[in-house]
Enzyme design. Structure first.
Site, short mmCIF file in Angstrom:
data_model
loop_
_atom_site.label_atom_id
_atom_site.label_comp_id
_atom_site.label_asym_id
_atom_site.label_seq_id
_atom_site.Cartn_x
_atom_site.Cartn_y
_atom_site.Cartn_z
N CYS A 2 0.84 -1.19 0.00
CA CYS A 2 0.00 0.00 0.00
C CYS A 2 0.88 1.25 0.00
O CYS A 2 1.88 1.32 0.70
CB CYS A 2 -0.95 0.10 1.19
SG CYS A 2 -2.13 -1.25 1.26
N ARG A 27 3.96 -0.40 -4.72
CA ARG A 27 3.64 -0.92 -3.39
C ARG A 27 2.30 -1.64 -3.35
O ARG A 27 1.90 -2.17 -2.30
CB ARG A 27 3.61 0.22 -2.37
CG ARG A 27 4.91 0.97 -2.28
CD ARG A 27 4.79 2.12 -1.30
NE ARG A 27 4.58 1.64 0.04
CZ ARG A 27 5.54 1.37 0.90
NH1 ARG A 27 6.79 1.53 0.56
NH2 ARG A 27 5.26 0.93 2.10
N TRP A 74 -2.69 -2.66 -1.68
CA TRP A 74 -2.39 -4.08 -1.80
C TRP A 74 -3.28 -4.74 -0.75
O TRP A 74 -3.07 -4.57 0.44
CB TRP A 74 -0.92 -4.35 -1.53
CG TRP A 74 -0.51 -5.76 -1.80
CD1 TRP A 74 -0.14 -6.29 -3.00
CD2 TRP A 74 -0.42 -6.82 -0.84
NE1 TRP A 74 0.17 -7.62 -2.85
CE2 TRP A 74 0.01 -7.98 -1.54
CE3 TRP A 74 -0.66 -6.92 0.52
CZ2 TRP A 74 0.20 -9.21 -0.92
CZ3 TRP A 74 -0.47 -8.15 1.15
CH2 TRP A 74 -0.04 -9.27 0.43
N ASN A 100 -1.72 2.20 5.65
CA ASN A 100 -0.88 1.11 5.18
C ASN A 100 -0.48 0.31 6.41
O ASN A 100 0.10 0.86 7.33
CB ASN A 100 0.36 1.70 4.47
CG ASN A 100 1.50 0.71 4.30
OD1 ASN A 100 2.65 1.09 4.31
ND2 ASN A 100 1.20 -0.55 4.14
N GLY A 101 -0.85 -0.98 6.41
CA GLY A 101 -0.51 -1.81 7.56
C GLY A 101 -1.67 -2.73 7.88
O GLY A 101 -2.56 -2.93 7.06
N GLU A 487 17.51 -17.75 -7.69
CA GLU A 487 17.11 -16.40 -8.09
C GLU A 487 16.57 -16.39 -9.52
O GLU A 487 15.58 -15.72 -9.81
CB GLU A 487 18.31 -15.46 -7.91
CG GLU A 487 18.13 -14.03 -8.38
CD GLU A 487 16.99 -13.29 -7.70
OE1 GLU A 487 16.41 -13.79 -6.73
OE2 GLU A 487 16.65 -12.20 -8.20
N LYS A 491 12.85 -15.18 -10.50
CA LYS A 491 12.58 -14.11 -11.48
C LYS A 491 11.58 -14.60 -12.52
O LYS A 491 10.66 -13.89 -12.87
CB LYS A 491 13.86 -13.69 -12.22
CG LYS A 491 14.83 -12.80 -11.56
CD LYS A 491 14.38 -11.42 -11.23
CE LYS A 491 13.63 -11.37 -9.94
NZ LYS A 491 14.36 -11.16 -8.73
N GLU A 494 7.93 -15.15 -10.93
CA GLU A 494 7.18 -13.98 -10.44
C GLU A 494 6.72 -13.05 -11.55
O GLU A 494 5.71 -12.37 -11.39
CB GLU A 494 7.97 -13.22 -9.37
CG GLU A 494 9.16 -12.46 -9.87
CD GLU A 494 9.89 -11.71 -8.77
OE1 GLU A 494 9.25 -11.25 -7.82
OE2 GLU A 494 11.12 -11.58 -8.88
N HIS A 510 17.70 -36.61 -7.01
CA HIS A 510 16.96 -37.04 -5.82
C HIS A 510 15.48 -36.66 -5.91
O HIS A 510 14.83 -36.49 -4.90
CB HIS A 510 17.59 -36.44 -4.57
CG HIS A 510 19.01 -36.87 -4.39
ND1 HIS A 510 19.38 -38.12 -3.95
CD2 HIS A 510 20.17 -36.22 -4.67
CE1 HIS A 510 20.69 -38.22 -3.94
NE2 HIS A 510 21.20 -37.07 -4.36
N LYS A 609 6.04 -4.40 -4.00
CA LYS A 609 7.49 -4.36 -3.82
C LYS A 609 7.92 -4.36 -2.37
O LYS A 609 8.86 -5.02 -1.99
CB LYS A 609 8.06 -3.14 -4.52
CG LYS A 609 9.56 -3.14 -4.52
CD LYS A 609 10.15 -2.67 -5.80
CE LYS A 609 11.64 -2.88 -5.83
NZ LYS A 609 11.98 -4.24 -6.27
#
Ligand code: F6R
Length: 614
Positions: A2, A27, A74, A100-101, A487, A491, A494, A510, A609
């Site tokens: 947010c 955000r 968000w 925000n929270g 990583e 990438k 996402e 395995h 983000k």
């Protein structure tokens, strides 16, 4: 998560708020809304989707007024629809709030307010807080700021809040706990308020980063007043912003992510500038110099982070152990904080975070601090919460990272970790002078080698075309290339929504090997080094099962070229530094595949983000 923006002064608030919301869209982009005070009316507009939807929706509405608040969401409580969007109004329509929270005890507060006869339009925790403030305000003879303060004393959770009210048109009230909030002091006796400094920077460079449990009253007549939640007046600490406006623009690139990938030669250089000199054979990290002795003598270092930053920690583990011979444990911040971990005063805990605001990382650090450990931070965002609560730390100096998928922050984090490991190794005598010098000059050469890889973009784009329709992908690497494999997989998944997994190459047999068939692209880091032959064997195992191999190899490699379906060559460097190079082709591959699949590269679905909720 947010983004919030607010303005009060003489200018038109709406354009400032909309522009700010666009800067903060990274955000969260589930919905957006504004509340504007104009001629005694409090006009509230909100819409599901991006800020652009809100703009279209308000086109024929009254957008006037020189005080307003805005929010890009968000979603946490309640699905992302118009009603659950912020701002939320009090039941009498006098007050509007952005938040925000998370208010963790919102349910019990809500039931209490319902008993008093209030009803709620949305499913959000924020509406509960707004009505709680309303209830306190209208049943007593106190100021709105005081009502907010008393309300916050009842709240369990995290918040960055701004309140606007019809009765106090020359005032905004802000408060923060655990979610970031910056107040900008304008040149014309006006005020700005935002989740980070990006919406503020083009109007003023004077800012105050609010501390936890602080309430700020931005009053056009009385100026900025700061109080603690316990009602103790505080003196605002005004800082000068170092952020530049150009850093917030795409500068001709189609996406921020592509711009940020291409910025890496510069961002890595900025990261080590003034911190190393290969000719004079020194490396120094000013921010941690007072703690170096303690770190060098530590029995162990615990590195904590989330997501991509966690992958950087894993690379750091190899570097610290190999070069400085210090035992490193890498932890997911979210697991660490709830695990009753054994921490003592001799421990060094290093948190890595691009945003410096990730809720789990922050909480894990606080836990470590409470047990007496020395806590250090590696952050990108200057003035962020993590950088402020740590004993010491080093900034990555990568510049603002706006694309939700982290790219240049990762290479900058690995650069700082390399500098730290080298500095500690030198201090401890665990590295020879010649290796030290070689690594310093190799590190100095990394930016131009990254540029060489970026120059092969057309080839990487061609390879991306071949795999754009894949449903699954495997990424394999050994040693410090294993975190690069993780990583690479992160990438891809996402931003392109292709299921991808990273594995240590030898672990493939395995389990994951069962997945391999002619449809499965397997991305392998097969650069020259200790495990090269072993990785070549792993490639053979994949080929024997008809998997497609896309290998990242050292320039001039002929062996893998003979086996793989595609190779991407990267310049030769010391094995310790390979992650700084091998990650670049994976960033470009993910980017191109996502663009070809029509995905929103900079704002992938469901993500935000700065993850300020746990
Ligand atoms: C992935 C990504 C995330 C972040 C994670 C931690 O591309 O960006 O996985 O790395 O949310 O964020 P910071 O580094 O801000 O703590």
């Amino acid at each position: 998560m947010c983004g919030i923006v607010a303005y009060i002064g003489e200018r038109e608030a709406y354009p400032i708020i909309i522009k700010g919301l666009k800067r903060l869209e990274y955000r969260g982009y589930d919905s957006a809304g504004v509340a504007l005070l104009n001629n005694g009316a409090l006009n509230l507009y909100k819409k599901q989707g991006k800020v652009a939807n809100l703009e279209a929706f308000t086109e024929d509405k009254d957008r006037g007024g020189s005080a307003g608040i805005g929010h890009t969401r968000w979603a946490t409580h309640g699905e992302p629809n118009d009603i659950n969007s912020h701002p939320h109004a009090s039941s009498d329509g006098e007050i509007a709030m952005i938040h925000n929270g998370i208010i963790e005890n919102y349910d019990s507060l809500k039931r209490e307010l319902q008993r008093k006869g209030y009803s709620f339009k949305s499913e959000t925790d924020t509406e509960v807080l707004t009505i709680l403030v309303e209830d306190i305000y209208k049943n007593s003879d106190i100021s709105l700021a005081e009502a907010l303060r008393l309300a916050l004393q009842q709240v369990v959770g995290a918040y960055a809040i701004v309140l606007i009210s019809r009765k106090n048109p020359r005032q905004l009230i802000a408060a923060r706990k655990s979610s970031p909030l910056v107040v900008g002091i304008g040149k014309d006796n006006d005020f700005f308020c935002a989740s980070d400094a990006t919406p503020i920077v083009e109007y003023t460079k004077k800012v105050v980063y609010m501390e936890d449990e602080e309430i700020a009253v931005l009053d056009l007549d009385k100026g900025l007043k700061l109080y603690s939640i316990d009602d103790v007046a505080k003196t605002p600490y005004i800082q000068e912003l170092e952020l530049h406006l150009e850093a917030l623009e795409k500068e001709g690139y189609d996406h921020f992510m592509l711009k940020e990938i291409h910025e890496q030669p510069r961002s890595i250089t900025d990261c080590f500038r003034g911190r190393l000199n290969a000719d004079e054979a020194w490396v120094k990290l000013g921010g941690i110099k007072d703690y170096e002795e303690k770190i060098a003598n530590a029995n162990r270092i615990i590195m904590i982070a989330c997501g991509t930053s966690w992958h950087a920690c894993l690379v750091g583990e190899y570097l610290f152990e190999d070069l400085a011979r210090i035992n490193v444990e890498v932890e997911y911040a979210s697991e660490f904080r709830y695990r009753n971990p054994i921490i003592n005063e001799d421990d060094i805990v290093i948190a890595i975070s691009q945003s410096g605001e990730t809720a789990d990382t922050l909480a894990a650090l606080e836990l470590a601090k409470s047990k007496g450990a020395t806590i250090l931070g590696i952050c990108n965002v200057v003035g962020s919460s993590i950088s402020r609560i740590t004993d010491a730390g080093s900034y990555t100096h990568a510049g603002p990272e706006i694309g939700v998928a982290s790219t240049k922050a990762f290479t900058a984090q690995v650069t700082v970790l390399t500098l730290m490991a080298l500095s500690l190794a030198k201090r401890k005598g665990t590295i020879s002078d010649s290796t030290f010098r070689t690594l310093l000059s190799e590190l100095e050469a990394i930016p131009s080698k990254v540029q060489e890889i970026l120059d092969t973009n057309d080839k990487i784009k061609f390879i991306s075309e071949q795999y754009q329709h894949a449903s699954n992908a495997l990424y394999l690497g050994r040693g410090s290339s294993f975190p690069v494999a993780l990583e690479g997989a992160l990438k891809l998944k996402e931003i392109s929504y292709i299921h991808a997994e990273g594995y240590p190459a030898a672990e493939m047999k395995h389990g994951p090997i069962a997945l391999i068939d002619e449809e499965m692209p397997v991305f392998v880091i097969a650069t020259q080094g200790t495990s090269y032959e072993k990785v070549v064997s792993n490639i053979q195992e994949v080929k024997a099962r008809k998997g497609k191999i896309i290998a990242v190899v050292t320039e001039g490699d002929e062996t893998v070229k003979g086996i793989a379906d595609h190779v991407i060559e990267i310049p030769e460097t010391d094995e310790q530094l390979v992650p700084l190079l091998s990650t670049i082709p994976f960033q470009l591959l993910s980017y191109h595949i996502a663009v070809m699949r029509g995905c929103n590269v900079d704002q992938p679905r469901n993500l935000a983000k700065s993850v300020t909720v746990e």
